[in-house]
Motif scaffolding. Structure first.
Motif, PDB file in Angstrom:
ATOM      1  N   GLU A 239     -13.408  26.869 -30.303  1.00 55.56           N
ATOM      2  CA  GLU A 239     -13.484  27.548 -30.046  1.00 55.56           C
ATOM      3  C   GLU A 239     -11.635  27.817 -29.625  1.00 55.56           C
ATOM      4  O   GLU A 239     -10.936  28.509 -30.050  1.00 55.56           O
ATOM      5  CB  GLU A 239     -13.545  28.181 -28.367  1.00 55.56           C
ATOM      6  N   HIS A 240     -11.576  26.579 -30.058  1.00 58.63           N
ATOM      7  CA  HIS A 240      -9.774  26.005 -30.432  1.00 58.63           C
ATOM      8  C   HIS A 240      -9.602  25.554 -32.288  1.00 58.63           C
ATOM      9  O   HIS A 240      -8.669  25.278 -32.602  1.00 58.63           O
ATOM     10  CB  HIS A 240      -9.112  24.628 -29.761  1.00 58.63           C
ATOM     11  N   MET A 256      -6.955  19.420 -43.865  1.00 53.24           N
ATOM     12  CA  MET A 256      -5.511  19.594 -43.567  1.00 53.24           C
ATOM     13  C   MET A 256      -4.995  19.878 -42.840  1.00 53.24           C
ATOM     14  O   MET A 256      -4.495  19.861 -41.054  1.00 53.24           O
ATOM     15  CB  MET A 256      -4.943  17.874 -43.592  1.00 53.24           C
ATOM     16  N   LYS A 257      -4.255  20.463 -43.275  1.00 50.48           N
ATOM     17  CA  LYS A 257      -3.596  22.213 -42.945  1.00 50.48           C
ATOM     18  C   LYS A 257      -4.667  22.646 -41.594  1.00 50.48           C
ATOM     19  O   LYS A 257      -3.003  22.934 -40.453  1.00 50.48           O
ATOM     20  CB  LYS A 257      -3.580  23.392 -44.072  1.00 50.48           C
ATOM     21  N   LYS A 258      -4.783  22.273 -41.468  1.00 50.56           N
ATOM     22  CA  LYS A 258      -5.755  23.342 -40.484  1.00 50.56           C
ATOM     23  C   LYS A 258      -6.338  22.086 -39.378  1.00 50.56           C
ATOM     24  O   LYS A 258      -5.617  22.436 -38.409  1.00 50.56           O
ATOM     25  CB  LYS A 258      -7.886  24.023 -40.712  1.00 50.56           C
ATOM     26  N   LEU A 259      -6.701  21.139 -39.820  1.00 53.61           N
ATOM     27  CA  LEU A 259      -6.265  19.982 -38.580  1.00 53.61           C
ATOM     28  C   LEU A 259      -5.298  19.727 -37.969  1.00 53.61           C
ATOM     29  O   LEU A 259      -4.651  19.920 -36.923  1.00 53.61           O
ATOM     30  CB  LEU A 259      -6.605  18.586 -39.091  1.00 53.61           C
ATOM     31  N   GLU A 261      -2.792  22.831 -37.400  1.00 52.36           N
ATOM     32  CA  GLU A 261      -2.812  23.458 -36.457  1.00 52.36           C
ATOM     33  C   GLU A 261      -3.634  23.809 -35.361  1.00 52.36           C
ATOM     34  O   GLU A 261      -3.240  23.577 -34.624  1.00 52.36           O
ATOM     35  CB  GLU A 261      -3.310  24.844 -37.309  1.00 52.36           C
ATOM     36  N   SER A 262      -5.240  23.308 -35.244  1.00 51.96           N
ATOM     37  CA  SER A 262      -5.491  22.174 -34.203  1.00 51.96           C
ATOM     38  C   SER A 262      -4.591  21.839 -32.939  1.00 51.96           C
ATOM     39  O   SER A 262      -5.005  21.786 -31.984  1.00 51.96           O
ATOM     40  CB  SER A 262      -6.879  22.540 -35.007  1.00 51.96           C
ATOM     41  N   PHE A 263      -4.493  21.152 -34.401  1.00 54.71           N
ATOM     42  CA  PHE A 263      -3.369  19.574 -33.242  1.00 54.71           C
ATOM     43  C   PHE A 263      -1.735  20.355 -32.890  1.00 54.71           C
ATOM     44  O   PHE A 263      -1.027  19.050 -32.274  1.00 54.71           O
ATOM     45  CB  PHE A 263      -3.912  18.116 -33.542  1.00 54.71           C
ATOM     46  N   ALA A 264      -1.469  21.085 -33.468  1.00 51.73           N
ATOM     47  CA  ALA A 264       0.088  21.437 -32.868  1.00 51.73           C
ATOM     48  C   ALA A 264       1.042  21.184 -32.531  1.00 51.73           C
ATOM     49  O   ALA A 264       1.777  20.892 -31.586  1.00 51.73           O
ATOM     50  CB  ALA A 264      -0.191  23.346 -33.347  1.00 51.73           C
ATOM     51  N   ALA A 265       0.032  21.335 -30.753  1.00 47.46           N
ATOM     52  CA  ALA A 265       0.704  21.354 -29.179  1.00 47.46           C
ATOM     53  C   ALA A 265       0.813  19.419 -29.014  1.00 47.46           C
ATOM     54  O   ALA A 265       1.787  19.150 -28.072  1.00 47.46           O
ATOM     55  CB  ALA A 265       0.331  21.941 -28.510  1.00 47.46           C
ATOM     56  N   PRO A 267       3.012  15.402 -30.291  1.00 50.82           N
ATOM     57  CA  PRO A 267       3.858  15.218 -30.701  1.00 50.82           C
ATOM     58  C   PRO A 267       3.472  14.632 -32.246  1.00 50.82           C
ATOM     59  O   PRO A 267       2.412  14.700 -32.010  1.00 50.82           O
ATOM     60  CB  PRO A 267       3.994  13.675 -29.247  1.00 50.82           C
ATOM     61  N   GLU A 268       4.888  14.686 -31.998  1.00 50.63           N
ATOM     62  CA  GLU A 268       4.787  14.682 -34.199  1.00 50.63           C
ATOM     63  C   GLU A 268       4.378  12.741 -33.892  1.00 50.63           C
ATOM     64  O   GLU A 268       3.811  13.062 -35.246  1.00 50.63           O
ATOM     65  CB  GLU A 268       6.174  14.435 -33.947  1.00 50.63           C
ATOM     66  N   TRP A 269       4.451  11.962 -32.965  1.00 55.13           N
ATOM     67  CA  TRP A 269       3.702  10.843 -33.709  1.00 55.13           C
ATOM     68  C   TRP A 269       2.182  10.781 -33.532  1.00 55.13           C
ATOM     69  O   TRP A 269       2.154   9.642 -34.845  1.00 55.13           O
ATOM     70  CB  TRP A 269       4.012   9.778 -32.008  1.00 55.13           C
ATOM     71  N   ILE A 270       1.220  12.107 -33.205  1.00 58.41           N
ATOM     72  CA  ILE A 270       0.219  11.511 -33.277  1.00 58.41           C
ATOM     73  C   ILE A 270       0.308  12.629 -35.078  1.00 58.41           C
ATOM     74  O   ILE A 270      -0.160  12.173 -35.790  1.00 58.41           O
ATOM     75  CB  ILE A 270      -0.492  12.506 -32.354  1.00 58.41           C
ATOM     76  N   LEU A 271       0.394  13.570 -35.112  1.00 55.93           N
ATOM     77  CA  LEU A 271       0.806  14.160 -36.548  1.00 55.93           C
ATOM     78  C   LEU A 271       0.475  13.658 -37.371  1.00 55.93           C
ATOM     79  O   LEU A 271       0.634  13.518 -38.937  1.00 55.93           O
ATOM     80  CB  LEU A 271       1.761  15.229 -35.964  1.00 55.93           C
ATOM     81  N   GLU A 272       2.388  12.365 -37.306  1.00 54.46           N
ATOM     82  CA  GLU A 272       2.684  11.862 -38.168  1.00 54.46           C
ATOM     83  C   GLU A 272       1.623  10.780 -39.068  1.00 54.46           C
ATOM     84  O   GLU A 272       1.206  10.961 -40.561  1.00 54.46           O
ATOM     85  CB  GLU A 272       4.123  10.999 -38.031  1.00 54.46           C
ATOM     86  N   VAL A 273       0.666   9.857 -37.839  1.00 59.41           N
ATOM     87  CA  VAL A 273      -0.411   9.233 -38.617  1.00 59.41           C
ATOM     88  C   VAL A 273      -2.185  10.115 -39.177  1.00 59.41           C
ATOM     89  O   VAL A 273      -1.953   9.780 -40.114  1.00 59.41           O
ATOM     90  CB  VAL A 273      -0.271   8.526 -37.596  1.00 59.41           C
TER      91      VAL A 273
END
Length: 414
Positions: A239-240, A256-259, A261-265, A267-273
């Protein structure tokens, strides 16, 4: 003196794990694909399975494939704070080993087909799609019209098993959506280490499996292949999701763009990897099956995901296939040469009786861990994670497990 003819339908991890040679066995593996490409992902053998690999003489082939020996499971929150650490202790008598999936598959294939192994080499026949099987006579029919006849038929054709429908019918055991999808990434370690934000919190070369939990999502990651690779699985409720996931393939491409977006909340240290991968993630819908009433019909038995497909939340999928392989070998070894069909059928039922309760409980706990508190859990397992780790990893084989049942602590379900 006739050899026992064993036909294995499916040449994946489960099928090759059970392709165990013997001095009086003629084994054929029928694989629908061309077997020219394995999925690029990391896969683990838990201590219960790595013990079995040693017992079955597979270390000779597995040891050279660069496994990473996992030391502990660590849980972090999204602020990068360590919340818990469960060590992979030596009390289980073996390590948790992490392989590249292709390496594990190749090692099992080599063990099955090497000229210097016990008995005759296994024959692996690719591009052999099975259309039907008469489990009473042991006749297996291929899409191209060819047929094979066996004393034992092993259905190892995965979660979308054709062989399973022979026992249950097409509707009874169809894979069920769990409401969760998974993104998979496999990164070169050098790319991971370019992320200063990530490496300031996680040392990716340390042999730990790491889970980050937050916002009804989780990210599970760790090194493999002698720390040259870093695998990431990002689990998210459907649902998310910001894109649709497929249920028929765990290799379909995601965005990758949608991934992100899904994990936008997160922190950057996760999104960066995530971004460090430089390629599209794989995306698939997590499905499993309810425990089956039987895995056996006539001279056919189901193993692996065909028998007990489960979610990856405990990393027990491949390990349970190794347990199936060990049990099947143990009970087939009881059959004399020459043999009767009655003896074979009894041995197959013995395998089922030895394995069903244990595999079904691990299925239930894997489902419960994925979405605790939802109505997808028809039964709740009341052991805590440390107790269940003991239940999973202290396993010493089918016969020992059977003998221990009267003295083991009861496993409570409600």
């Amino acid at each position: 003196m006739a050899d026992m003819r064993i036909i294995i339908v499916g040449g994946g991890i489960a099928g090759l794990a059970v392709a165990l040679r013997g001095s009086s066995r003629d084994i054929v593996v029928l694989e629908a694909s061309q077997m020219n490409k394995e999925v690029g992902a990391l896969i683990s053998l838990q201590p219960n399975a790595s013990k079995i690999a040693t017992k079955l003489g597979l270390d000779k082939y597995l040891g050279g494939k660069g496994p990473t020996r996992d030391k502990a499971f660590r849980i972090y929150n999204t602020d990068g704070e360590l919340q818990a650490e469960i060590p992979s202790t030596e009390r289980f008598g073996a390590d948790r080993l992490v392989y590249h999936r292709a390496d594990l598959h190749d090692a099992l294939k080599q063990a099955a087909t090497a000229i210097d192994g016990l008995g005759r080499p296994v024959r692996i026949i690719p591009s052999s799609r099975v259309m039907s099987c008469d489990s009473e006579s042991g006749l297996v029919m291929l899409e191209n019209g060819e047929h094979y006849s066996g004393d034992v038929i092993v259905g190892a054709d995965g979660i979308h098993s054709t062989m399973r429908t022979i026992i249950t019918g097409p509707d009874v055991s169809s894979p069920k959506p769990t409401g969760i999808s998974a993104y998979r990434l496999l990164l070169d370690m050098k790319d991971v280490e370019k992320s200063r934000a990530f490496t300031s919190i996680i040392n990716p070369r340390e042999p730990f499996t790491t889970m980050v939990v937050g916002y009804d999502k989780r990210v599970i990651m760790g090194p493999g292949n002698n720390a040259s690779l870093y695998g990431i699985v990002a689990l998210i409720p459907d649902e998310h999701m910001h894109e649709a996931s497929r249920s028929d393939s765990w290799t379909s491409n995601g965005s990758m763009k949608k991934l992100l977006e899904s994990f936008a909340a997160f922190p950057e240290w996760i999104l960066e990897v995530f971004k460090a991968s430089g390629s599209s993630p794989a995306l698939y819908q997590l499905r499993d099956i309810d425990p089956l009433e039987s895995w056996v019909h006539g001279r056919m038995i189901l193993i692996g995901d065909a028998a007990h497909a489960m979610l990856p939340t405990q990393g027990q999928g491949a390990s349970q296939s190794f347990e199936d392989a060990e049990a099947l070998r143990e009970f087939l070894n009881d059959i004399p040469t020459p043999h009767t069909q009655a003896q074979i059928r009894k041995s197959l039922h013995d395998v089922f009786e030895a394995r069903h309760e244990r595999a079904s409980l691990i299925q239930a706990y894997s489902r419960q861990q994925a979405r605790p508190g939802t109505d997808m859990n028809r039964k709740r397992v009341t052991l805590n994670p440390a107790e269940f780790q003991e239940y999973n990893c202290a396993y010493e084989g089918a016969r020992v497990w059977q003998a221990q049942q009267s003295s083991l602590k009861p496993i409570h379900t409600t």
